[in-house]
Design a protein around this motif. Sequence first.
Motif, PDB file in Angstrom:
ATOM      1  N   GLN A  58       0.828  -1.201   0.000  1.00 44.78           N
ATOM      2  CA  GLN A  58       0.000   0.000   0.000  1.00 44.78           C
ATOM      3  C   GLN A  58       0.868   1.259   0.000  1.00 44.78           C
ATOM      4  OE1 GLN A  58      -3.217  -0.147   2.933  1.00 44.78           O
ATOM      5  NE2 GLN A  58      -2.921  -2.350   3.099  1.00 44.78           N
ATOM      6  N   LEU A  59       2.105   1.128  -0.437  1.00 53.43           N
ATOM      7  CA  LEU A  59       3.041   2.244  -0.478  1.00 53.43           C
ATOM      8  C   LEU A  59       2.445   3.414  -1.273  1.00 53.43           C
ATOM      9  CD1 LEU A  59       5.967   3.334   0.001  1.00 53.43           C
ATOM     10  CD2 LEU A  59       6.562   2.261  -2.187  1.00 53.43           C
ATOM     11  N   PRO A  60       2.371   4.621  -0.684  1.00 50.47           N
ATOM     12  CA  PRO A  60       1.817   5.769  -1.403  1.00 50.47           C
ATOM     13  C   PRO A  60       2.630   6.103  -2.649  1.00 50.47           C
ATOM     14  CG  PRO A  60       1.908   6.216   0.952  1.00 50.47           C
ATOM     15  CD  PRO A  60       2.698   4.958   0.724  1.00 50.47           C
ATOM     16  N   VAL A  61       1.922   6.348  -3.762  1.00 56.68           N
ATOM     17  CA  VAL A  61       2.563   6.684  -5.029  1.00 56.68           C
ATOM     18  C   VAL A  61       1.889   7.920  -5.619  1.00 56.68           C
ATOM     19  CG1 VAL A  61       3.084   5.937  -7.386  1.00 56.68           C
ATOM     20  CG2 VAL A  61       3.156   4.272  -5.509  1.00 56.68           C
ATOM     21  N   ILE A  62       2.701   8.921  -5.933  1.00 54.34           N
ATOM     22  CA  ILE A  62       2.218  10.108  -6.633  1.00 54.34           C
ATOM     23  C   ILE A  62       2.824  10.096  -8.031  1.00 54.34           C
ATOM     24  CG2 ILE A  62       2.203  12.627  -6.720  1.00 54.34           C
ATOM     25  CD1 ILE A  62       2.428  12.673  -3.692  1.00 54.34           C
ATOM     26  N   LEU A  63       1.979  10.160  -9.044  1.00 48.21           N
ATOM     27  CA  LEU A  63       2.458  10.124 -10.419  1.00 48.21           C
ATOM     28  C   LEU A  63       2.909  11.505 -10.874  1.00 48.21           C
ATOM     29  CD1 LEU A  63      -0.236   7.886 -12.164  1.00 48.21           C
ATOM     30  CD2 LEU A  63       2.031   7.201 -11.333  1.00 48.21           C
ATOM     31  N   LEU A  64       3.997  11.532 -11.640  1.00 48.89           N
ATOM     32  CA  LEU A  64       4.464  12.729 -12.323  1.00 48.89           C
ATOM     33  C   LEU A  64       4.152  12.520 -13.800  1.00 48.89           C
ATOM     34  CD1 LEU A  64       7.996  13.071 -10.651  1.00 48.89           C
ATOM     35  CD2 LEU A  64       5.844  14.110  -9.909  1.00 48.89           C
ATOM     36  N   THR A  65       3.284  13.333 -14.366  1.00 51.41           N
ATOM     37  CA  THR A  65       2.865  13.094 -15.738  1.00 51.41           C
ATOM     38  C   THR A  65       2.906  14.369 -16.563  1.00 51.41           C
ATOM     39  OG1 THR A  65       1.002  12.415 -17.141  1.00 51.41           O
ATOM     40  CG2 THR A  65       0.449  13.354 -15.005  1.00 51.41           C
ATOM     41  N   ALA A  66       3.378  14.232 -17.809  1.00 52.33           N
ATOM     42  CA  ALA A  66       3.393  15.360 -18.731  1.00 52.33           C
ATOM     43  C   ALA A  66       2.122  15.391 -19.555  1.00 52.33           C
ATOM     44  CB  ALA A  66       4.614  15.264 -19.650  1.00 52.33           C
ATOM     45  N   ASN A  67       1.295  14.369 -19.402  1.00 47.37           N
ATOM     46  CA  ASN A  67       0.064  14.268 -20.181  1.00 47.37           C
ATOM     47  C   ASN A  67      -1.079  14.925 -19.431  1.00 47.37           C
ATOM     48  OD1 ASN A  67      -2.118  13.484 -21.792  1.00 47.37           O
ATOM     49  ND2 ASN A  67      -1.123  11.561 -22.350  1.00 47.37           N
ATOM     50  N   THR A  68      -1.692  15.908 -20.054  1.00 44.31           N
ATOM     51  CA  THR A  68      -2.779  16.638 -19.400  1.00 44.31           C
ATOM     52  C   THR A  68      -4.150  16.041 -19.695  1.00 44.31           C
ATOM     53  OG1 THR A  68      -2.932  18.166 -21.287  1.00 44.31           O
ATOM     54  CG2 THR A  68      -1.486  18.801 -19.453  1.00 44.31           C
ATOM     55  N   GLU A  69      -4.202  14.954 -20.487  1.00 45.56           N
ATOM     56  CA  GLU A  69      -5.487  14.326 -20.796  1.00 45.56           C
ATOM     57  C   GLU A  69      -6.066  13.673 -19.547  1.00 45.56           C
ATOM     58  OE1 GLU A  69      -7.326  14.417 -23.539  1.00 45.56           O
ATOM     59  OE2 GLU A  69      -5.857  15.762 -24.438  1.00 45.56           O
ATOM     60  N   GLU A  70      -7.308  14.009 -19.221  1.00 45.18           N
ATOM     61  CA  GLU A  70      -7.943  13.489 -18.008  1.00 45.18           C
ATOM     62  C   GLU A  70      -8.020  11.969 -18.023  1.00 45.18           C
ATOM     63  OE1 GLU A  70     -11.427  15.378 -15.714  1.00 45.18           O
ATOM     64  OE2 GLU A  70     -12.351  13.898 -17.035  1.00 45.18           O
ATOM     65  N   ALA A  71      -8.309  11.389 -19.192  1.00 47.44           N
ATOM     66  CA  ALA A  71      -8.453   9.929 -19.284  1.00 47.44           C
ATOM     67  C   ALA A  71      -7.185   9.220 -18.854  1.00 47.44           C
ATOM     68  CB  ALA A  71      -8.818   9.526 -20.717  1.00 47.44           C
ATOM     69  N   ASP A  72      -6.040   9.790 -19.199  1.00 46.78           N
ATOM     70  CA  ASP A  72      -4.774   9.161 -18.828  1.00 46.78           C
ATOM     71  C   ASP A  72      -4.504   9.289 -17.329  1.00 46.78           C
ATOM     72  OD1 ASP A  72      -3.724   8.263 -21.443  1.00 46.78           O
ATOM     73  OD2 ASP A  72      -3.799  10.386 -21.907  1.00 46.78           O
ATOM     74  N   ARG A  73      -4.906  10.408 -16.740  1.00 41.41           N
ATOM     75  CA  ARG A  73      -4.740  10.561 -15.296  1.00 41.41           C
ATOM     76  C   ARG A  73      -5.648   9.584 -14.553  1.00 41.41           C
ATOM     77  NH1 ARG A  73      -5.209  16.089 -16.728  1.00 41.41           N
ATOM     78  NH2 ARG A  73      -7.136  16.321 -15.519  1.00 41.41           N
ATOM     79  N   ILE A  74      -6.865   9.413 -15.071  1.00 37.87           N
ATOM     80  CA  ILE A  74      -7.802   8.466 -14.457  1.00 37.87           C
ATOM     81  C   ILE A  74      -7.257   7.055 -14.526  1.00 37.87           C
ATOM     82  CG2 ILE A  74     -10.090   7.429 -14.655  1.00 37.87           C
ATOM     83  CD1 ILE A  74     -10.100  10.176 -13.398  1.00 37.87           C
ATOM     84  N   THR A  75      -6.564   6.729 -15.627  1.00 39.26           N
ATOM     85  CA  THR A  75      -5.958   5.395 -15.755  1.00 39.26           C
ATOM     86  C   THR A  75      -4.984   5.147 -14.615  1.00 39.26           C
ATOM     87  OG1 THR A  75      -6.163   5.351 -18.168  1.00 39.26           O
ATOM     88  CG2 THR A  75      -4.505   3.905 -17.196  1.00 39.26           C
ATOM     89  N   GLY A  76      -4.164   6.145 -14.314  1.00 43.16           N
ATOM     90  CA  GLY A  76      -3.222   6.007 -13.207  1.00 43.16           C
ATOM     91  C   GLY A  76      -3.925   5.805 -11.891  1.00 43.16           C
ATOM     92  N   LEU A  77      -5.019   6.538 -11.653  1.00 44.78           N
ATOM     93  CA  LEU A  77      -5.780   6.385 -10.417  1.00 44.78           C
ATOM     94  C   LEU A  77      -6.408   5.000 -10.339  1.00 44.78           C
ATOM     95  CD1 LEU A  77      -7.498   9.886 -10.271  1.00 44.78           C
ATOM     96  CD2 LEU A  77      -5.621   9.079  -8.832  1.00 44.78           C
ATOM     97  N   LYS A  78      -6.884   4.495 -11.464  1.00 49.14           N
ATOM     98  CA  LYS A  78      -7.489   3.170 -11.474  1.00 49.14           C
ATOM     99  C   LYS A  78      -6.472   2.096 -11.118  1.00 49.14           C
ATOM    100  CE  LYS A  78     -11.256   3.915 -14.787  1.00 49.14           C
ATOM    101  NZ  LYS A  78     -11.800   3.565 -16.123  1.00 49.14           N
ATOM    102  N   LEU A  79      -5.221   2.332 -11.484  1.00 52.33           N
ATOM    103  CA  LEU A  79      -4.169   1.363 -11.200  1.00 52.33           C
ATOM    104  C   LEU A  79      -3.665   1.470  -9.762  1.00 52.33           C
ATOM    105  CD1 LEU A  79      -2.103   1.501 -14.514  1.00 52.33           C
ATOM    106  CD2 LEU A  79      -3.628  -0.330 -13.743  1.00 52.33           C
ATOM    107  N   GLY A  80      -4.143   2.476  -9.025  1.00 53.16           N
ATOM    108  CA  GLY A  80      -3.801   2.544  -7.614  1.00 53.16           C
ATOM    109  C   GLY A  80      -2.983   3.732  -7.171  1.00 53.16           C
ATOM    110  N   ALA A  81      -2.742   4.718  -8.064  1.00 57.72           N
ATOM    111  CA  ALA A  81      -2.007   5.912  -7.643  1.00 57.72           C
ATOM    112  C   ALA A  81      -2.813   6.680  -6.605  1.00 57.72           C
ATOM    113  CB  ALA A  81      -1.708   6.798  -8.853  1.00 57.72           C
TER     114      ALA A  81
END
Length: 234
Positions: A79-102
């Motif tokens: 359950q290690l906390p993970v914050i993603l650093l992303t250059a992609n501003t598309e909401e769908a891609d950010r949601i993908t990261g959240l779905k994977l557990g970010a």
Amino acid sequence: MSTLGSTQTRILVIDDDPSIRLILTRYLGLEGYEVTTAGTVHEGRIALDTQSPDLVLLDVILGLDDGLDLLETVRSQSQLPVILLTANTEEADRITGLKLGADDYVVKPFSCVEVEARIVNVLRRSRPADLPPVISYDHLTIDLGTREVTLDGNALTLTAMEFDLLSFLAASPRQVFSREQLLDRVWKSSAAWQSTDTVTEHVRRLRKRVETDPNNPRWISTVRGRGYSFTPAA
């Protein structure tokens, strides 16, 4: 100086851009954090195994590698906390990261002040204050000290954010919270900083963990037009 940082909280930065690694190392170091870095997925895996970080800042794109693959590995093991650093501003891609557990994400280019604020917020969620040590309803038990959740005697595996969301709602049974309120009180953020869809997605993920039938939730209710509430047994 950050109170969390002053206790030598260990941050692992995994990014293939040397300048970003250097800037974050310097800034977070000045804030009192212990920072280690990695530039590839391979180096990141080694650092995860040997450094025991308290939180990971993970670049989504690491050269030819996909940082989300590493996120999946981390989430399958801890359950290690993970914050993603992303250059992609598309909401769908950010949601993908959240779905994977970010637990959160920061869009590049970012300010170090924002990154540190998000680190503090994510880590603060693991230190809930002014709440009873154990919240128990029917067959659901939430231990705020050990951050363990059991349902019908079975231990559930939740991410740090999922635990914080569940414990916050359960601490105020039947009270309805809007998505904006949850962003403010659980994420310590606002709609100006991140989309309220973040809340929607985390509620969906949490229901998959705690509900027998996520489509007909027993614990976490949707109050149409208002938000969400925790519903204990009648």
